[in-house]
Scaffold this motif. Structure first.
Motif, PDB file in Angstrom:
ATOM      1  N   ALA B 278       0.807  -1.219   0.000  1.00 37.12           N
ATOM      2  CA  ALA B 278       0.000   0.000   0.000  1.00 37.12           C
ATOM      3  C   ALA B 278       0.839   1.267   0.000  1.00 37.12           C
ATOM      4  O   ALA B 278       0.303   2.357  -0.079  1.00 37.12           O
ATOM      5  N   SER B 279       2.143   1.139   0.060  1.00 42.18           N
ATOM      6  CA  SER B 279       3.035   2.286   0.257  1.00 42.18           C
ATOM      7  C   SER B 279       2.461   3.159   1.363  1.00 42.18           C
ATOM      8  O   SER B 279       2.019   2.669   2.384  1.00 42.18           O
ATOM      9  N   PRO B 301      -4.823   0.982  -5.056  1.00 42.87           N
ATOM     10  CA  PRO B 301      -5.297   1.348  -6.391  1.00 42.87           C
ATOM     11  C   PRO B 301      -4.183   1.330  -7.426  1.00 42.87           C
ATOM     12  O   PRO B 301      -4.434   1.112  -8.604  1.00 42.87           O
ATOM     13  N   GLU B 302      -2.973   1.536  -7.004  1.00 42.91           N
ATOM     14  CA  GLU B 302      -1.883   1.613  -7.978  1.00 42.91           C
ATOM     15  C   GLU B 302      -1.053   0.335  -8.056  1.00 42.91           C
ATOM     16  O   GLU B 302      -0.659  -0.086  -9.132  1.00 42.91           O
ATOM     17  N   ASN B 303      -0.804  -0.254  -6.877  1.00 41.57           N
ATOM     18  CA  ASN B 303       0.164  -1.358  -6.866  1.00 41.57           C
ATOM     19  C   ASN B 303      -0.470  -2.732  -7.016  1.00 41.57           C
ATOM     20  O   ASN B 303       0.234  -3.687  -7.312  1.00 41.57           O
ATOM     21  N   GLY B 304      -1.730  -2.857  -6.730  1.00 38.74           N
ATOM     22  CA  GLY B 304      -2.365  -4.163  -6.841  1.00 38.74           C
ATOM     23  C   GLY B 304      -2.929  -4.618  -5.510  1.00 38.74           C
ATOM     24  O   GLY B 304      -3.385  -3.801  -4.712  1.00 38.74           O
ATOM     25  N   THR B 305      -2.869  -5.925  -5.286  1.00 43.43           N
ATOM     26  CA  THR B 305      -3.464  -6.448  -4.052  1.00 43.43           C
ATOM     27  C   THR B 305      -2.469  -7.353  -3.342  1.00 43.43           C
ATOM     28  O   THR B 305      -1.515  -7.859  -3.938  1.00 43.43           O
ATOM     29  N   ALA B 306      -2.710  -7.541  -2.056  1.00 42.14           N
ATOM     30  CA  ALA B 306      -1.906  -8.461  -1.264  1.00 42.14           C
ATOM     31  C   ALA B 306      -2.840  -9.182  -0.317  1.00 42.14           C
ATOM     32  O   ALA B 306      -3.803  -8.591   0.188  1.00 42.14           O
ATOM     33  N   SER B 307      -2.571 -10.461  -0.074  1.00 42.04           N
ATOM     34  CA  SER B 307      -3.376 -11.174   0.914  1.00 42.04           C
ATOM     35  C   SER B 307      -2.526 -12.259   1.556  1.00 42.04           C
ATOM     36  O   SER B 307      -1.533 -12.714   0.984  1.00 42.04           O
ATOM     37  N   GLU B 308      -2.907 -12.619   2.751  1.00 41.44           N
ATOM     38  CA  GLU B 308      -2.187 -13.664   3.469  1.00 41.44           C
ATOM     39  C   GLU B 308      -3.166 -14.341   4.412  1.00 41.44           C
ATOM     40  O   GLU B 308      -3.929 -13.669   5.110  1.00 41.44           O
ATOM     41  N   GLU B 309      -3.106 -15.667   4.400  1.00 43.79           N
ATOM     42  CA  GLU B 309      -4.012 -16.417   5.280  1.00 43.79           C
ATOM     43  C   GLU B 309      -3.232 -16.858   6.516  1.00 43.79           C
ATOM     44  O   GLU B 309      -2.118 -17.363   6.401  1.00 43.79           O
ATOM     45  N   LEU B 310      -3.831 -16.618   7.690  1.00 45.30           N
ATOM     46  CA  LEU B 310      -3.161 -16.958   8.939  1.00 45.30           C
ATOM     47  C   LEU B 310      -4.003 -17.964   9.710  1.00 45.30           C
ATOM     48  O   LEU B 310      -5.238 -17.854   9.738  1.00 45.30           O
ATOM     49  N   PRO B 311      -3.344 -18.915  10.371  1.00 42.29           N
ATOM     50  CA  PRO B 311      -4.105 -19.838  11.218  1.00 42.29           C
ATOM     51  C   PRO B 311      -4.578 -19.107  12.472  1.00 42.29           C
ATOM     52  O   PRO B 311      -3.889 -18.216  12.989  1.00 42.29           O
TER      53      PRO B 311
END
Lengths: 336, 370
Positions: B278-279, B301-311
């Motif tokens: 997200a800068s 909006p500019e860089n894309g998306t990030a996701s992470e699944e956590l237990p």
């Protein structure tokens, strides 16, 4: 979405919770501030986040962050940016394109040109309401003064509306300040409106010319030497420098009108077309009557004489205010 | 005034007092430190009119006396003197001469009579706290102090001994209107009649600095308008914030029925990773809760998306909630154990975060719209 002033204010009466951005911009700073004040009242936030000092160009996400943050204590919140420019456009774009926000944003700006990215964003986006504040049309002044007086709780007497408009010189912010001053003086409020007695009104309203000064300036432009002499006697031992300056302003006004006449306008149309408008209305007739007696060369000579008189008064060993009074009488004397 | 003082001793004390002095002052005397040479040693005092610090250090005083000199200048001079130097201070003709070895400085002075003293007065309530406990109290709450000047009453830590709580406790609370931190400890002896007070942010920062160098016990004295901390040889007195702290207890949720248990370090590292995309533009992080897992996601909006699944340990119905990632990380940084409880209600309601029911600290975080 760009709205006219009345529509923008009407939209604020029952603000659509989906609207994220309220933008007021334009060259009329007083008008912009009056619109912003109306928005602040309508959006009735208990807490305000002011991002005016935040460098939004470097941290555009701060606006969305403030707008998307929910309040722990449940109060309504308003996010404000005053004096914004195109540096806020990216922040506003993030705000308008975000999936959801929690708090409305009120932005004020100066004169944004048509090509301004901030203005284009706000005018085009369905979740924004933009309004431009231009110098009010002179024909609207009675309504504008009446609205402002009602908001301040001041009941205006005969002629007071015109005097206020003249004192404010068409600036709604100044008008509101003058009315606030009057309201304080008579302990008026929107809930308990009150009248302002004429002497108090004359004493309080900025630039409100006293009757005596009016008569003096009228005598000057009318070339009525006995009347001018009488008024100068009545002025007593007060410094004549303020008189010279007031007379200078009146002659400058005449000069502007005279140039319009020389360009082909009739005296009446020249006076009516003057912006900001000439007030009080009775002065218009006096100026129309005076214009034929004041060719531009005479006006220029009289103005130069008034300036020279002030300079002479300030010199050491000067006869002082006698010079000022003499200059006024000479200026008023009809030319052969 | 004439005295000799060991450089390291003087430097440490000057470090404490000059920190109170604002870099820019419209009142010249407030840029100065008051030096008082007396039989007990050298007393140094500085103030910004809201806060005053006094520290006495051992010194060989030949001639008692007092004057004031620029605090930052004297600090800079002493800082640059060699280790182990003996610093001689003497006053004559409105100047103070500082001598160490072959170095000699002459400093302009201002009269001591002009130096304002704000620390006087009665302090009817006094109690003591271990330095370690006071450090913990400050660390667990100060990050939530508001910096918004318009809500000045939130610009500090609210210290109080709430009525109706048995056994009685001393509570510290800070909030900026979006998050809240509360820390409590058994009420120290002597604090039973303490007034509710709001200790200003600057005072908290100065106390915390002094605590870095000190173990043992801190004496705290209170009046309705001032607080005094005695930390070793330093005595810090501060005006309190006048105002009413909001009724924070009503925003601490008691019936949030969706409980997430998760390793705070895993959660913090995950949040830190996904927000990298997200800068500086967007700080919101979305938590999607589902059976025994949490998915963190950020959309830029500019860089894309990030996701992470956590237990995680989660058994309630799934839903999405957004938080300010910085606020969430601030809170997680305070959790020392290997499990944190996150009590949620919905995407717009206050969320309670704590290590457990008996934890001394609890945190409330408002969601963000995402």
């Amino acid at each position: 979405m760009l709205l006219k002033r009345a529509a923008w204010l009407a939209a604020l009466e029952a603000p659509d919770p989906r609207v994220r951005l309220w933008l007021a911009f334009g060259p009329d700073t007083g008008g912009v501030e009056a619109l912003a004040a109306a928005a602040r009242r309508a959006l009735s936030a208990a807490a305000t986040t002011d991002l005016g000092g935040v460098p939004l160009a470097e941290a555009p996400g701060r606006l969305l962050e403030a707008a998307a943050s929910l309040s722990l204590f449940g109060e309504r919140q308003l996010v404000r940016i005053d004096g914004a420019g195109d540096e806020a456009a990216e922040a506003v774009r993030l705000l308008l394109e975000a999936p959801a926000v929690a708090n409305p944003v009120l932005v004020t700006a100066g004169n944004l040109p048509r090509g301004s990215s901030l203005r284009q964003l706000a005018e085009a986006h369905p979740l924004a309401r933009a309004v431009a504040a231009y110098e009010p049309d002179a024909r609207e002044w009675p309504r504008l003064v009446a609205e402002a007086a009602m908001a301040a709780g001041v009941l205006l007497g005969p002629g007071q509306d015109a005097a206020l408009w003249a004192a404010a010189d068409g600036n709604l912010q100044v008008l509101a300040a003058e009315l606030a001053k009057l309201a304080t003086a008579v302990a008026a409020s929107p809930e308990r409106p009150a009248r302002v007695p004429p002497p108090l009104f004359s004493a309080l309203v900025a630039g409100s010319p006293g009757e005596s000064l009016d008569r003096l300036l009228d005598a000057l432009v009318a070339g009525d030497l006995p009347a001018l002499d009488r008024e100068l006697q009545a002025w007593g031992s007060e410094s004549s420098i303020p008189l010279l300056r007031m007379a200078g302003r009146r002659l400058l006004l005449l000069a502007a009108l005279r140039r319009a006449v020389d360009a082909g306008a009739t005296p009446r149309t020249a006076v009516e077309a003057r912006r900001p408008p000439v007030f009080p209305l009775a002065l218009r007739d006096r100026l129309v009557a005076a214009l034929p007696r004041w060719p531009l060369a005479r006006l220029e000579a009289a103005l130069a004489a008034l300036v020279e008189a002030e300079r002479a008064i300030k010199r050491s060993r000067s006869p002082g205010d006698l010079l000022g009074r003499a200059a006024l009488l000479v200026a008023a004397a009809p030319r052969p | 005034m004439k005295l000799v003082v060991e450089r390291a001793t003087l430097l440490k004390a000057l470090g404490h007092v000059q920190s109170v002095v604002e870099r820019r002052n419209t009142i010249p005397i407030l840029s100065n430190v008051l030096l008082v040479a007396e039989p007990a040693g050298l007393r140094l005092m500085a103030t910004d009119l809201d806060m005053q610090i006094v520290e006495t250090v051992p010194a060989d005083v030949e001639v008692p006396g007092a004057t004031t000199v620029s605090a930052h200048t004297l600090f800079d001079i002493v800082r640059k003197l060699p280790d182990g130097a003996q610093v001689a201070l003497s006053q004559a003709d409105r100047r103070v001469t500082v001598t160490a070895g072959r170095a000699r400085f002459q400093l302009q002075t201002l009269p001591r009579e002009d130096f304002p003293v704000i620390g006087d007065g009665d302090f009817p309530v006094t109690f003591e706290l271990p330095a370690e406990t006071l450090r913990e109290l400050i660390d667990k709450t100060r990050f939530a102090i508001s910096t918004e000047e318009t809500r000045y009453y939130l610009n500090g830590i609210f210290l109080h001994a709430p009525a109706g709580v048995s056994p009685r406790v001393l509570r510290a609370v800070a909030t900026d209107g979006h998050r809240l931190a509360r820390f409590e400890l058994p009420l120290p002896e002597g604090a039973e009649s303490m007034p509710d007070v709001i200790v200003p942010r600057k005072c908290i920062a100065e106390v915390r600095k002094l605590l870095d160098e000190r173990d043992g016990t801190v004496a705290i004295a209170l009046s309705p308008t001032k607080i005094r901390f005695t930390i070793g040889a330093a005595v810090l007195t501060s005006k309190l914030i006048e105002g009413s702290f909001p009724d924070y207890s009503r925003v601490i949720p008691t019936a949030n029925d969706r409980l997430l248990r998760i390793d705070p370090h895993t959660l913090a590292e995950g949040v830190d990773r996904v927000t990298a995309i997200a800068s500086d533009k967007v700080r919101a992080v979305k938590l999607s809760l589902d059976h025994d897992r949490v998915t963190l996601s950020v959309t830029s909006p500019e860089n894309g998306t990030a996701s992470e699944e956590l237990p995680a340990d989660y058994g309630a119905p799934g839903f999405d909630v957004g938080f300010n990632s910085r606020y969430l990380l601030d809170i997680l940084a305070q959790v020392e154990g290997d499990q944190v409880e996150v009590h949620l209600a919905d995407a717009a309601a206050p969320t309670l975060i704590r290590e457990g029911e008996s934890a001394k600290a609890l945190y409330v975080l408002m969601p963000m719209r995402v």
